[in-house]
Scaffold this motif. Structure first.
Motif, PDB file in Angstrom:
ATOM      1  N   MET A 192      34.455  53.645  20.400  1.00  0.00           N
ATOM      2  CA  MET A 192      34.358  52.451  21.217  1.00  0.00           C
ATOM      3  C   MET A 192      34.400  52.799  22.703  1.00  0.00           C
ATOM      4  N   LYS A 193      33.490  52.222  23.451  1.00  0.00           N
ATOM      5  CA  LYS A 193      33.458  52.439  24.898  1.00  0.00           C
ATOM      6  C   LYS A 193      33.783  51.128  25.605  1.00  0.00           C
ATOM      7  N   ILE A 194      34.982  51.056  26.171  1.00  0.00           N
ATOM      8  CA  ILE A 194      35.391  49.878  26.926  1.00  0.00           C
ATOM      9  C   ILE A 194      35.264  50.204  28.407  1.00  0.00           C
ATOM     10  N   MET A 195      34.584  49.342  29.121  1.00  0.00           N
ATOM     11  CA  MET A 195      34.427  49.506  30.557  1.00  0.00           C
ATOM     12  C   MET A 195      35.340  48.530  31.288  1.00  0.00           C
ATOM     13  N   ASP A 196      35.471  48.741  32.574  1.00  0.00           N
ATOM     14  CA  ASP A 196      36.278  47.855  33.389  1.00  0.00           C
ATOM     15  C   ASP A 196      35.671  46.453  33.420  1.00  0.00           C
ATOM     16  N   TYR A 197      36.539  45.463  33.531  1.00  0.00           N
ATOM     17  CA  TYR A 197      36.108  44.064  33.648  1.00  0.00           C
ATOM     18  C   TYR A 197      36.763  43.530  34.922  1.00  0.00           C
ATOM     19  N   ASN A 198      35.971  43.393  35.961  1.00  0.00           N
ATOM     20  CA  ASN A 198      36.490  43.175  37.299  1.00  0.00           C
ATOM     21  C   ASN A 198      36.471  41.700  37.700  1.00  0.00           C
ATOM     22  N   ARG A 199      37.147  41.390  38.793  1.00  0.00           N
ATOM     23  CA  ARG A 199      37.323  40.013  39.231  1.00  0.00           C
ATOM     24  C   ARG A 199      36.887  39.831  40.681  1.00  0.00           C
ATOM     25  N   VAL A 200      36.284  38.676  40.966  1.00  0.00           N
ATOM     26  CA  VAL A 200      36.029  38.262  42.342  1.00  0.00           C
ATOM     27  C   VAL A 200      36.553  36.839  42.501  1.00  0.00           C
ATOM     28  N   VAL A 201      37.101  36.539  43.681  1.00  0.00           N
ATOM     29  CA  VAL A 201      37.727  35.237  43.935  1.00  0.00           C
ATOM     30  C   VAL A 201      37.089  34.622  45.173  1.00  0.00           C
ATOM     31  N   ARG A 202      36.843  33.322  45.113  1.00  0.00           N
ATOM     32  CA  ARG A 202      36.072  32.642  46.156  1.00  0.00           C
ATOM     33  C   ARG A 202      36.791  32.523  47.493  1.00  0.00           C
ATOM     34  N   ASP A 203      38.126  32.468  47.493  1.00  0.00           N
ATOM     35  CA  ASP A 203      38.849  32.267  48.753  1.00  0.00           C
ATOM     36  C   ASP A 203      40.220  32.905  48.652  1.00  0.00           C
ATOM     37  N   LEU A 250      47.108  33.900  44.987  1.00  0.00           N
ATOM     38  CA  LEU A 250      45.832  33.198  45.154  1.00  0.00           C
ATOM     39  C   LEU A 250      45.757  31.897  44.356  1.00  0.00           C
ATOM     40  N   ASP A 251      46.801  31.571  43.618  1.00  0.00           N
ATOM     41  CA  ASP A 251      46.898  30.310  42.886  1.00  0.00           C
ATOM     42  C   ASP A 251      45.798  30.170  41.827  1.00  0.00           C
ATOM     43  N   ILE A 252      45.440  31.286  41.166  1.00  0.00           N
ATOM     44  CA  ILE A 252      44.537  31.243  40.020  1.00  0.00           C
ATOM     45  C   ILE A 252      45.417  31.063  38.791  1.00  0.00           C
ATOM     46  N   GLY A 253      45.614  29.799  38.363  1.00  0.00           N
ATOM     47  CA  GLY A 253      46.553  29.533  37.279  1.00  0.00           C
ATOM     48  C   GLY A 253      46.024  29.902  35.907  1.00  0.00           C
ATOM     49  N   ASP A 254      44.847  29.397  35.554  1.00  0.00           N
ATOM     50  CA  ASP A 254      44.240  29.681  34.255  1.00  0.00           C
ATOM     51  C   ASP A 254      42.864  30.278  34.497  1.00  0.00           C
ATOM     52  N   PRO A 255      42.735  31.586  34.363  1.00  0.00           N
ATOM     53  CA  PRO A 255      41.435  32.217  34.649  1.00  0.00           C
ATOM     54  C   PRO A 255      40.334  31.803  33.681  1.00  0.00           C
ATOM     55  N   ARG A 256      40.698  31.193  32.553  1.00  0.00           N
ATOM     56  CA  ARG A 256      39.669  30.732  31.615  1.00  0.00           C
ATOM     57  C   ARG A 256      38.939  29.511  32.150  1.00  0.00           C
ATOM     58  N   THR A 257      39.595  28.724  32.982  1.00  0.00           N
ATOM     59  CA  THR A 257      39.001  27.460  33.430  1.00  0.00           C
ATOM     60  C   THR A 257      38.861  27.340  34.945  1.00  0.00           C
ATOM     61  N   ASP A 258      39.551  28.167  35.704  1.00  0.00           N
ATOM     62  CA  ASP A 258      39.515  28.060  37.166  1.00  0.00           C
ATOM     63  C   ASP A 258      38.136  28.448  37.698  1.00  0.00           C
ATOM     64  N   GLN A 259      37.526  27.557  38.451  1.00  0.00           N
ATOM     65  CA  GLN A 259      36.179  27.803  38.968  1.00  0.00           C
ATOM     66  C   GLN A 259      36.163  28.717  40.188  1.00  0.00           C
ATOM     67  N   ARG A 260      37.328  29.104  40.692  1.00  0.00           N
ATOM     68  CA  ARG A 260      37.377  29.957  41.881  1.00  0.00           C
ATOM     69  C   ARG A 260      37.290  31.439  41.530  1.00  0.00           C
ATOM     70  N   ILE A 261      37.376  31.774  40.244  1.00  0.00           N
ATOM     71  CA  ILE A 261      37.329  33.185  39.846  1.00  0.00           C
ATOM     72  C   ILE A 261      36.081  33.444  39.009  1.00  0.00           C
ATOM     73  N   HIS A 262      35.538  34.638  39.175  1.00  0.00           N
ATOM     74  CA  HIS A 262      34.347  35.056  38.432  1.00  0.00           C
ATOM     75  C   HIS A 262      34.603  36.472  37.942  1.00  0.00           C
ATOM     76  N   PHE A 263      34.019  36.814  36.794  1.00  0.00           N
ATOM     77  CA  PHE A 263      34.270  38.102  36.158  1.00  0.00           C
ATOM     78  C   PHE A 263      32.995  38.932  36.150  1.00  0.00           C
ATOM     79  N   VAL A 264      33.138  40.220  36.430  1.00  0.00           N
ATOM     80  CA  VAL A 264      31.981  41.099  36.582  1.00  0.00           C
ATOM     81  C   VAL A 264      32.177  42.325  35.698  1.00  0.00           C
ATOM     82  N   GLY A 265      31.293  42.483  34.708  1.00  0.00           N
ATOM     83  CA  GLY A 265      31.368  43.644  33.829  1.00  0.00           C
ATOM     84  C   GLY A 265      31.144  44.940  34.584  1.00  0.00           C
ATOM     85  N   GLY A 266      31.885  45.975  34.167  1.00  0.00           N
ATOM     86  CA  GLY A 266      31.819  47.255  34.867  1.00  0.00           C
ATOM     87  C   GLY A 266      30.460  47.909  34.832  1.00  0.00           C
ATOM     88  N   ILE A 267      29.592  47.493  33.892  1.00  0.00           N
ATOM     89  CA  ILE A 267      28.250  48.064  33.831  1.00  0.00           C
ATOM     90  C   ILE A 267      27.483  47.802  35.122  1.00  0.00           C
TER      91      ILE A 267
END
Length: 413
Positions: A250-261, A336-353
């Motif tokens: 199994m090859k797991i890559m990093d799963y990164n985060r970006v936040v709007r503000d 940064l007050d990101i309470g629930d990353p599953r639903t918070d629209q201020r955070i986005h996830f970027v696959g390491g690929i």
């Protein structure tokens, strides 16, 4: 024990496999899928994202989309682009991405064993995404994309898989992204029996990716069982499509985060609050963490390396001790007050690929203010948490290479 069952799979004819096989439906949006199918009308995306053949304003979860998926699936069969094997078979799916090779068994696995926890999960699912797959499967009558499972490597299974690959493949192509996909069919009753018997000694399977597909299979089973007065448990809908890999591949890559503000903080105030749990040091170039408990951060065109303070992580359990949890619990939520990353629209996830350059691009565009790069979660961490019945934070793992849909399709009725 883990039950694996051979089945009469539908496969694209070899000459067209490279055109038909597609990336999974959930790694792209409708616009990307429309572009792909406009250039390649044989793409299986016309089944998995059938809105590509309907007006752009269509509700992608409407009945008309699922009906179009069924029509497109039936067209592939009528045109003999997809054909069904004569004998129940297992399939060996080999993928190569640069120097990484992974080899998995394509099989039908038991819905009962998913329900009983023999097939272990580690993520929560969203009801809307589950229902989308349920509606797609019930309308088309097929499972178009496999769940991605893993097991603790077993020498007997490895030997049987290697022996199966001594025959000629039934499909072999290199996709546009450079990843090679090779498929072998295992139809001889003695060979399928040996593989099935070997998996009976595997106590559990783990879902690596495909939690919504697995959960949907359970709901589909329940619907069809209720509608079948002579249900026996042997029907195809009691099983779901999976590709099962040994954990060592199994090859797991990093799963990164970006936040709007920055949650209203100035840069100075942000760094001051960050120092409660982390140390930081300015770096000259992109920071791709090389060890756990360290993070990269890109802010205002500058890269920093963050390290969590030892006292912060002392005594943390398996879930809280994950790097994704540390970042969430000690920076994203309190600072940064990101309470629930599953639903918070201020955070986005970027696959390491996509690399560190994608993090820079998103922040430099002005759409996001800060990016964080993480060290990949280990497969051993995933299995340990699943064994404890734990739930990992959302977007904890990014597996590569992705399994192509339509390499093998499982008919449920």
């Amino acid at each position: 024990m883990a039950t694996v069952k051979p089945f009469r799979g539908f496969r694209p004819v070899p000459a067209l496999a490279a055109q038909v096989a597609s990336l999974p439906y959930d790694v792209m949006d409708s616009a990307e899928a429309r572009l792909i199918t406009s250039q390649n009308p044989l793409s299986f995306l016309r089944v998995t994202k059938a809105e590509v053949d309907l007006p752009p304003d269509v509700d992608i979860h409407s009945a008309v989309v699922y009906q179009k998926a069924r029509e497109n699936w039936e067209w592939l069969i009528q045109e003999k682009i997809m054909v069904q094997d004569e004998q129940p078979s297992f399939y060996i799916y080999r993928q190569q991405m640069e120097d990484h090779v992974q080899v998995g068994l394509v099989a039908a696995v038991s819905v009962d064993e998913y329900e009983q926890g023999i097939i272990k999960k580690h993520e929560l699912t969203r009801p809307d995404k589950e229902q989308d797959r349920v509606d797609h499967i019930l309308t088309t009558g097929v499972q178009t994309g496999p769940a991605f499972l893993t097991y603790k490597e077993d020498a007997v299974i490895t030997g049987l898989m290697q022996a199966a690959m001594e025959t000629a493949p039934v499909c072999d192509f290199t996709a546009d992204d450079g990843i090679r996909h090779t498929l072998y069919a295992v139809a001889a009753p003695s060979a399928t029996a040996a593989l099935a018997e070997a998996f009976e000694h595997i106590p559990v399977l783990y879902i690596a990716d495909g939690h919504h597909r697995s959960a949907a299979a359970l709901k589909v089973r329940d619907v069809l069982r209720r509608g079948n007065p002579v249900h026996t448990g042997a029907e195809a809908y009691n099983y779901f499509l999976a590709v099962i890999f040994p954990h060592t591949m199994m090859k797991i890559m990093d799963y990164n985060r970006v936040v709007r503000d920055l949650n209203g903080l100035t840069h100075a105030a942000f760094f001051e609050r960050l120092e409660a749990c982390f140390t930081y040091e300015r770096q000259q170039g992109p920071v791709k963490p090389e060890s756990a408990k360290t993070f990269g951060m890109y802010l205002a065109s500058r890269w920093y390396e963050l390290a969590v303070k030892p006292e912060v992580v002392t005594g943390l359990g398996p879930v809280a001790g994950l790097d994704v949890s540390i970042l969430q619990d000690h920076l994203l939520q309190p600072v940064l007050d990101i309470g629930d990353p599953r639903t918070d629209q201020r955070i986005h996830f970027v696959g390491g690929i996509r690399g560190m350059g994608e993090l820079e691009r998103l922040v430099d565009s002005g759409d996001y203010q800060v990016a964080f790069s993480l060290f990949p979660t280990a497969i051993e961490e995933l299995m340990a948490i699943a064994d404890l019945g734990g739930i990992m934070p959302p977007k904890s793992t990014w597996f590569e290479p992705k399994l192509r849909d339509a390499m093998v399709v499982h008919v449920i009725r």
